[in-house]
Design an enzyme around this catalytic site. Structure first.
Site, PDB file in Angstrom:
ATOM      1  N   GLU A   1      10.957   7.823  10.075  1.00 29.15           N
ATOM      2  CA  GLU A   1      10.869   8.245  11.484  1.00 29.15           C
ATOM      3  C   GLU A   1       9.425   8.321  11.986  1.00 29.15           C
ATOM      4  O   GLU A   1       9.206   8.495  13.168  1.00 29.15           O
ATOM      5  CB  GLU A   1      11.542   9.616  11.666  1.00 29.15           C
ATOM      6  CG  GLU A   1      13.050   9.536  11.551  1.00 29.15           C
ATOM      7  CD  GLU A   1      13.743  10.846  11.850  1.00 29.15           C
ATOM      8  OE1 GLU A   1      13.050  11.893  11.906  1.00 29.15           O
ATOM      9  OE2 GLU A   1      14.973  10.829  12.007  1.00 29.15           O
ATOM     10  N   LYS A   2       8.444   8.192  11.097  1.00 30.66           N
ATOM     11  CA  LYS A   2       7.059   8.219  11.588  1.00 30.66           C
ATOM     12  C   LYS A   2       6.835   7.115  12.622  1.00 30.66           C
ATOM     13  O   LYS A   2       6.201   7.328  13.639  1.00 30.66           O
ATOM     14  CB  LYS A   2       6.043   8.062  10.452  1.00 30.66           C
ATOM     15  CG  LYS A   2       4.615   8.194  10.982  1.00 30.66           C
ATOM     16  CD  LYS A   2       3.589   7.919   9.937  1.00 30.66           C
ATOM     17  CE  LYS A   2       3.358   6.468   9.726  1.00 30.66           C
ATOM     18  NZ  LYS A   2       2.652   5.785  10.846  1.00 30.66           N
TER      19      LYS A   2
ATOM     20  N   GLY B   1       5.691   8.420   1.181  1.00 29.08           N
ATOM     21  CA  GLY B   1       6.685   8.182   2.234  1.00 29.08           C
ATOM     22  C   GLY B   1       7.576   7.003   1.848  1.00 29.08           C
ATOM     23  O   GLY B   1       8.812   7.096   1.892  1.00 29.08           O
ATOM     24  N   HIS B   2       6.952   5.885   1.425  1.00 26.79           N
ATOM     25  CA  HIS B   2       7.743   4.727   0.975  1.00 26.79           C
ATOM     26  C   HIS B   2       8.595   5.105  -0.237  1.00 26.79           C
ATOM     27  O   HIS B   2       9.756   4.713  -0.330  1.00 26.79           O
ATOM     28  CB  HIS B   2       6.823   3.580   0.528  1.00 26.79           C
ATOM     29  CG  HIS B   2       5.985   2.992   1.616  1.00 26.79           C
ATOM     30  ND1 HIS B   2       4.614   3.057   1.619  1.00 26.79           N
ATOM     31  CD2 HIS B   2       6.332   2.296   2.724  1.00 26.79           C
ATOM     32  CE1 HIS B   2       4.146   2.431   2.680  1.00 26.79           C
ATOM     33  NE2 HIS B   2       5.159   1.972   3.378  1.00 26.79           N
TER      34      HIS B   2
ATOM     35  N   ALA C   1       0.865  -1.187   0.000  1.00 30.86           N
ATOM     36  CA  ALA C   1       0.000   0.000   0.000  1.00 30.86           C
ATOM     37  C   ALA C   1       0.903   1.240   0.000  1.00 30.86           C
ATOM     38  O   ALA C   1       0.792   2.125   0.846  1.00 30.86           O
ATOM     39  CB  ALA C   1      -0.955  -0.004   1.193  1.00 30.86           C
TER      40      ALA C   1
ATOM     41  N   SER D   1       0.773   7.618   5.729  1.00 32.72           N
ATOM     42  CA  SER D   1       0.677   6.271   6.286  1.00 32.72           C
ATOM     43  C   SER D   1      -0.260   5.478   5.393  1.00 32.72           C
ATOM     44  O   SER D   1      -1.222   6.042   4.843  1.00 32.72           O
ATOM     45  CB  SER D   1       0.082   6.371   7.702  1.00 32.72           C
ATOM     46  OG  SER D   1      -0.460   5.135   8.088  1.00 32.72           O
TER      47      SER D   1
END
Ligand code: PAF
Length: 281
Positions: A150-151, A36-37, A32, A187
């Protein structure tokens, strides 16, 4: 892009790359994929000769079977996204049997107390599950560098501890949280939020900013009280915890000792569990 589902096959491929002198970067994910990824993958591509991305929704880290069942999955879209960055990456997408050989259970790691607070307190065996799968994945890929956002800061610290403890010859690279323009930390779970819930969720980031703004003038208890007060104005938000903790040990702040502290938050927003954190120095 090369895609492997089998451990031996990816290991043979990586052994060949390493024998040719390639430096390997690794981005473990549960799919998913979001920006961020993609920022982790881009960073790995820029710092290594070859990048491996894994997509595996790890059952042992879910403390809630419904959360596992409803975890967003879209492998075709994920593959297209990785390809849009580079056709040159290696994708590892094993199934549960390949990783757990039929026995889906966590191993027991010494997490040095890093799982004692916050997510560790709220989510049972979650971090043993994370440590188990990351240990397995690192043993398979044996990367030079592994990239984490870092999330999930507590997860990041637990993996740094695991890499040291298990003596992996791998450097853990910390990567900044990627946020949408209104501050919401990206996320995979955001996909479960409606447009209006996503707007409401930005109050978590606002609470962290408030903590940073007041950190030098108010003590941690007062900040927590005010955050609880502010968030209770939104009926869609159920705060699970707000904590100010030492960045190294993750112990809650009792008396300021010139250490590096972070504010951490977890809450359900319209039934979707979100976490975020921000450094206070
Ligand atoms: O952060 C995640 O996506 C997962 O916890 C990880 C590190 C890939 C382990 O399953």
């Amino acid at each position: 892009m090369l895609i492997f589902s089998n451990i031996l096959q990816i290991q043979n491929h990586l052994t060949k790359l390493k024998s040719e002198g390639s430096i390997i970067g690794f981005v473990p994910t549960m799919g998913a994929l979001h920006d961020g990824h993609l920022s982790l993958i881009k960073k790995s591509i820029s710092e290594n000769d070859s990048t491996v991305v894994s997509i595996f929704v790890n059952p042992t880290q879910f403390d809630d079977s419904n959360d596992l069942l409803t975890y967003p999955k879209d492998i075709e879209k994920d593959i297209a996204l990785i390809k849009s960055i580079s056709e040159n990456t290696v994708l590892f997408k094993p199934d549960s049997y390949e990783i757990y050989s039929g026995e889906i259970k966590s191993d027991e790691f010494n997490l040095n107390g890093l799982d004692k607070y916050m997510e560790g307190e709220c989510r049972g065996n979650h971090f043993q599950g994370v440590a188990t799968v990351v240990n397995k994945l690192l043993s398979i890929v044996k990367p030079d560098h592994v990239y984490f956002g870092e999330k999930d800061f507590q997860q990041l610290r637990i993996i740094e501890n695991l890499v040291l403890d298990q003596k992996f010859d791998t450097k853990v690279v910390r990567c900044k949280t990627v946020r949408s323009s209104d501050g919401l930390a990206l996320s995979s779970r955001n996909k479960k939020l409606s447009f209006s819930s996503a707007k409401i969720a930005t109050n978590l980031f606002k609470a962290l900013n408030f903590a940073k703004e007041k950190f030098n003038t108010l003590d941690a208890i007062e900040i927590e009280k005010k955050v609880i007060e502010q968030l209770s104005a939104h009926s869609e938000i159920q705060l699970e915890y707000f904590a100010i903790a030492d960045e190294e040990t993750l112990e809650p702040l009792l008396i300021k000792k010139n250490k590096k502290y972070r504010a951490f938050i977890a809450a359900y927003v319209s039934g979707v569990r979100l976490i975020d954190n921000k450094k206070l120095y």
